[in-house]
Design a protein around this motif. Structure first.
Motif, PDB file in Angstrom:
ATOM      1  N   VAL A   8       0.844  -1.200   0.000  1.00  0.00           N
ATOM      2  CA  VAL A   8       0.000   0.000   0.000  1.00  0.00           C
ATOM      3  C   VAL A   8       0.881   1.252   0.000  1.00  0.00           C
ATOM      4  CG1 VAL A   8      -1.608   1.365   1.409  1.00  0.00           C
ATOM      5  CG2 VAL A   8      -2.023  -1.079   1.031  1.00  0.00           C
ATOM      6  N   LEU A   9       1.908   1.250   0.838  1.00  0.00           N
ATOM      7  CA  LEU A   9       2.796   2.412   0.904  1.00  0.00           C
ATOM      8  C   LEU A   9       3.593   2.584  -0.386  1.00  0.00           C
ATOM      9  CD1 LEU A   9       4.011   2.158   4.604  1.00  0.00           C
ATOM     10  CD2 LEU A   9       2.379   3.785   3.627  1.00  0.00           C
ATOM     11  N   LEU A  10       4.008   1.488  -0.998  1.00  0.00           N
ATOM     12  CA  LEU A  10       4.717   1.577  -2.286  1.00  0.00           C
ATOM     13  C   LEU A  10       3.811   2.145  -3.373  1.00  0.00           C
ATOM     14  CD1 LEU A  10       6.836  -1.702  -2.360  1.00  0.00           C
ATOM     15  CD2 LEU A  10       7.674   0.658  -2.227  1.00  0.00           C
ATOM     16  N   LEU A  11       2.556   1.714  -3.387  1.00  0.00           N
ATOM     17  CA  LEU A  11       1.613   2.261  -4.374  1.00  0.00           C
ATOM     18  C   LEU A  11       1.417   3.752  -4.155  1.00  0.00           C
ATOM     19  CD1 LEU A  11      -0.452   2.129  -6.656  1.00  0.00           C
ATOM     20  CD2 LEU A  11      -2.117   1.248  -4.996  1.00  0.00           C
ATOM     21  N   LEU A  12       1.251   4.152  -2.911  1.00  0.00           N
ATOM     22  CA  LEU A  12       1.090   5.571  -2.615  1.00  0.00           C
ATOM     23  C   LEU A  12       2.334   6.356  -3.029  1.00  0.00           C
ATOM     24  CD1 LEU A  12      -0.814   7.700  -1.485  1.00  0.00           C
ATOM     25  CD2 LEU A  12       0.095   7.206   0.788  1.00  0.00           C
ATOM     26  N   CYS A  13       3.507   5.811  -2.764  1.00  0.00           N
ATOM     27  CA  CYS A  13       4.753   6.477  -3.181  1.00  0.00           C
ATOM     28  C   CYS A  13       4.839   6.587  -4.697  1.00  0.00           C
ATOM     29  CB  CYS A  13       5.966   5.725  -2.646  1.00  0.00           C
ATOM     30  SG  CYS A  13       6.230   5.932  -0.881  1.00  0.00           S
ATOM     31  N   ALA A  14       4.458   5.530  -5.403  1.00  0.00           N
ATOM     32  CA  ALA A  14       4.498   5.555  -6.864  1.00  0.00           C
ATOM     33  C   ALA A  14       3.558   6.635  -7.410  1.00  0.00           C
ATOM     34  CB  ALA A  14       4.143   4.184  -7.426  1.00  0.00           C
ATOM     35  N   LEU A  15       2.379   6.765  -6.825  1.00  0.00           N
ATOM     36  CA  LEU A  15       1.451   7.810  -7.262  1.00  0.00           C
ATOM     37  C   LEU A  15       1.991   9.201  -6.941  1.00  0.00           C
ATOM     38  CD1 LEU A  15      -1.926   6.115  -6.268  1.00  0.00           C
ATOM     39  CD2 LEU A  15      -1.137   6.631  -8.599  1.00  0.00           C
ATOM     40  N   GLN A  16       2.682   9.349  -5.818  1.00  0.00           N
ATOM     41  CA  GLN A  16       3.277  10.644  -5.458  1.00  0.00           C
ATOM     42  C   GLN A  16       4.389  11.022  -6.437  1.00  0.00           C
ATOM     43  OE1 GLN A  16       2.355  12.681  -2.842  1.00  0.00           O
ATOM     44  NE2 GLN A  16       0.696  11.288  -2.383  1.00  0.00           N
ATOM     45  N   ILE A  17       5.205  10.056  -6.803  1.00  0.00           N
ATOM     46  CA  ILE A  17       6.294  10.318  -7.758  1.00  0.00           C
ATOM     47  C   ILE A  17       5.719  10.671  -9.123  1.00  0.00           C
ATOM     48  CG2 ILE A  17       8.210   9.240  -9.005  1.00  0.00           C
ATOM     49  CD1 ILE A  17       8.739   7.696  -6.288  1.00  0.00           C
ATOM     50  N   LYS A  18       4.688   9.927  -9.537  1.00  0.00           N
ATOM     51  CA  LYS A  18       4.001  10.249 -10.789  1.00  0.00           C
ATOM     52  C   LYS A  18       3.484  11.671 -10.745  1.00  0.00           C
ATOM     53  CE  LYS A  18      -0.091  10.255 -11.095  1.00  0.00           C
ATOM     54  NZ  LYS A  18      -1.174  11.283 -11.145  1.00  0.00           N
ATOM     55  N   HIS A  19       2.897  12.052  -9.617  1.00  0.00           N
ATOM     56  CA  HIS A  19       2.343  13.399  -9.462  1.00  0.00           C
ATOM     57  C   HIS A  19       3.435  14.463  -9.607  1.00  0.00           C
ATOM     58  CE1 HIS A  19      -0.541  16.395  -8.061  1.00  0.00           C
ATOM     59  NE2 HIS A  19       0.493  16.940  -7.449  1.00  0.00           N
ATOM     60  N   MET A  20       4.563  14.222  -8.984  1.00  0.00           N
ATOM     61  CA  MET A  20       5.663  15.187  -9.066  1.00  0.00           C
ATOM     62  C   MET A  20       6.076  15.416 -10.521  1.00  0.00           C
ATOM     63  SD  MET A  20       9.575  14.944  -7.654  1.00  0.00           S
ATOM     64  CE  MET A  20       9.892  13.553  -8.715  1.00  0.00           C
ATOM     65  N   PHE A  21       6.251  14.334 -11.270  1.00  0.00           N
ATOM     66  CA  PHE A  21       6.666  14.491 -12.660  1.00  0.00           C
ATOM     67  C   PHE A  21       5.579  15.155 -13.507  1.00  0.00           C
ATOM     68  CE2 PHE A  21      10.007  11.577 -11.454  1.00  0.00           C
ATOM     69  CZ  PHE A  21      11.092  12.147 -12.113  1.00  0.00           C
ATOM     70  N   ALA A  22       4.328  14.733 -13.331  1.00  0.00           N
ATOM     71  CA  ALA A  22       3.247  15.298 -14.141  1.00  0.00           C
ATOM     72  C   ALA A  22       2.991  16.765 -13.803  1.00  0.00           C
ATOM     73  CB  ALA A  22       1.973  14.475 -13.950  1.00  0.00           C
ATOM     74  N   ASP A  23       3.131  17.135 -12.536  1.00  0.00           N
ATOM     75  CA  ASP A  23       2.848  18.513 -12.133  1.00  0.00           C
ATOM     76  C   ASP A  23       4.027  19.463 -12.328  1.00  0.00           C
ATOM     77  OD1 ASP A  23       0.179  18.770 -11.462  1.00  0.00           O
ATOM     78  OD2 ASP A  23       0.577  19.395  -9.419  1.00  0.00           O
ATOM     79  N   TYR A  24       5.231  18.967 -12.178  1.00  0.00           N
ATOM     80  CA  TYR A  24       6.374  19.888 -12.155  1.00  0.00           C
ATOM     81  C   TYR A  24       7.376  19.713 -13.287  1.00  0.00           C
ATOM     82  CZ  TYR A  24       4.497  21.063  -7.651  1.00  0.00           C
ATOM     83  OH  TYR A  24       3.656  21.469  -6.650  1.00  0.00           O
ATOM     84  N   TYR A  25       7.343  18.604 -13.997  1.00  0.00           N
ATOM     85  CA  TYR A  25       8.316  18.392 -15.065  1.00  0.00           C
ATOM     86  C   TYR A  25       7.678  18.312 -16.449  1.00  0.00           C
ATOM     87  CZ  TYR A  25      11.778  17.387 -11.476  1.00  0.00           C
ATOM     88  OH  TYR A  25      12.620  17.483 -10.407  1.00  0.00           O
ATOM     89  N   MET A  26       6.400  17.979 -16.518  1.00  0.00           N
ATOM     90  CA  MET A  26       5.788  17.683 -17.813  1.00  0.00           C
ATOM     91  C   MET A  26       4.761  18.721 -18.266  1.00  0.00           C
ATOM     92  SD  MET A  26       5.362  13.586 -17.247  1.00  0.00           S
ATOM     93  CE  MET A  26       5.026  13.191 -18.955  1.00  0.00           C
ATOM     94  N   GLN A  27       4.631  19.831 -17.573  1.00  0.00           N
ATOM     95  CA  GLN A  27       3.663  20.839 -17.994  1.00  0.00           C
ATOM     96  C   GLN A  27       4.259  21.706 -19.091  1.00  0.00           C
ATOM     97  OE1 GLN A  27       0.614  22.530 -15.621  1.00  0.00           O
ATOM     98  NE2 GLN A  27       1.616  21.822 -13.742  1.00  0.00           N
ATOM     99  N   THR A  28       3.448  21.965 -20.088  1.00  0.00           N
ATOM    100  CA  THR A  28       3.855  22.811 -21.209  1.00  0.00           C
ATOM    101  C   THR A  28       3.294  24.217 -20.998  1.00  0.00           C
ATOM    102  OG1 THR A  28       1.853  22.323 -22.476  1.00  0.00           O
ATOM    103  CG2 THR A  28       3.734  20.795 -22.740  1.00  0.00           C
ATOM    104  N   PRO A  29       3.796  25.200 -21.751  1.00  0.00           N
ATOM    105  CA  PRO A  29       3.226  26.550 -21.649  1.00  0.00           C
ATOM    106  C   PRO A  29       1.716  26.567 -21.912  1.00  0.00           C
ATOM    107  CG  PRO A  29       5.316  26.643 -22.795  1.00  0.00           C
ATOM    108  CD  PRO A  29       5.000  25.175 -22.600  1.00  0.00           C
ATOM    109  N   LYS A  30       1.229  25.725 -22.830  1.00  0.00           N
ATOM    110  CA  LYS A  30      -0.212  25.650 -23.102  1.00  0.00           C
ATOM    111  C   LYS A  30      -0.976  25.207 -21.858  1.00  0.00           C
ATOM    112  CE  LYS A  30      -3.563  23.486 -26.167  1.00  0.00           C
ATOM    113  NZ  LYS A  30      -3.743  22.600 -27.314  1.00  0.00           N
ATOM    114  N   MET A  31      -0.389  24.298 -21.095  1.00  0.00           N
ATOM    115  CA  MET A  31      -1.042  23.793 -19.894  1.00  0.00           C
ATOM    116  C   MET A  31      -1.063  24.838 -18.777  1.00  0.00           C
ATOM    117  SD  MET A  31       0.532  19.998 -19.683  1.00  0.00           S
ATOM    118  CE  MET A  31       0.390  18.839 -21.035  1.00  0.00           C
TER     119      MET A  31
END
Length: 129
Positions: A8-31
């Motif tokens: 459960v904790l590993l799944l939560l960590c994986a979702l948190q890491i995904k969130h970090m990349f999607a929110d802070y590394y993968m946003q474009t100017p259009k977004m």
């Protein structure tokens, strides 16, 4: 099957890491531009990146395909609306990063997203564990 606390904790960590990349590394100017309008294609794409990432994480953790697809779709809707609310509020208040209100809005936004992941992990345990 009984799901372990570690998994459960590993799944939560994986979702948190995904969130970090999607929110802070993968946003474009259009977004990032014009987010105060509701029907914003950039925000839809941003929420889509989150949904795709969550789908992949859930499948990686053994969740059934259809369950993962439905949960990712729900996350898309929730993420889209959380981001809209933050943008609309921040725009109305005309907050900038130099103001405390900007950071309170950003923190509330992030907390709402992370609570979404807790709900997703709960659903994973209840419906697939």
């Amino acid at each position: 099957m009984l799901t372990s606390v570690g998994t459960v904790l590993l799944l939560l960590c994986a979702l948190q890491i995904k969130h970090m990349f999607a929110d802070y590394y993968m946003q474009t100017p259009k977004m990032l531009s014009g987010r105060g309008e509701y029907l914003h294609m950039g925000r839809a794409q941003h929420a889509g990146i989150h949904a795709i990432g969550s789908f992949l994480v859930l499948v990686l953790f053994g969740a059934p395909f259809l369950f993962s697809l439905v949960l990712a779709g729900i996350e898309w809707v929730v993420h889209f609306n959380i981001d809209y609310c933050k943008a609309r509020y921040s725009d109305a208040k005309q907050y900038t990063p130099t103001q405390a209100g900007f950071w309170r809005a950003a923190g509330t936004d992030q907390a709402a997203h992370h609570l979404t992941y807790i709900a997703m992990v709960w659903a994973w345990v209840v419906y697939t564990g």
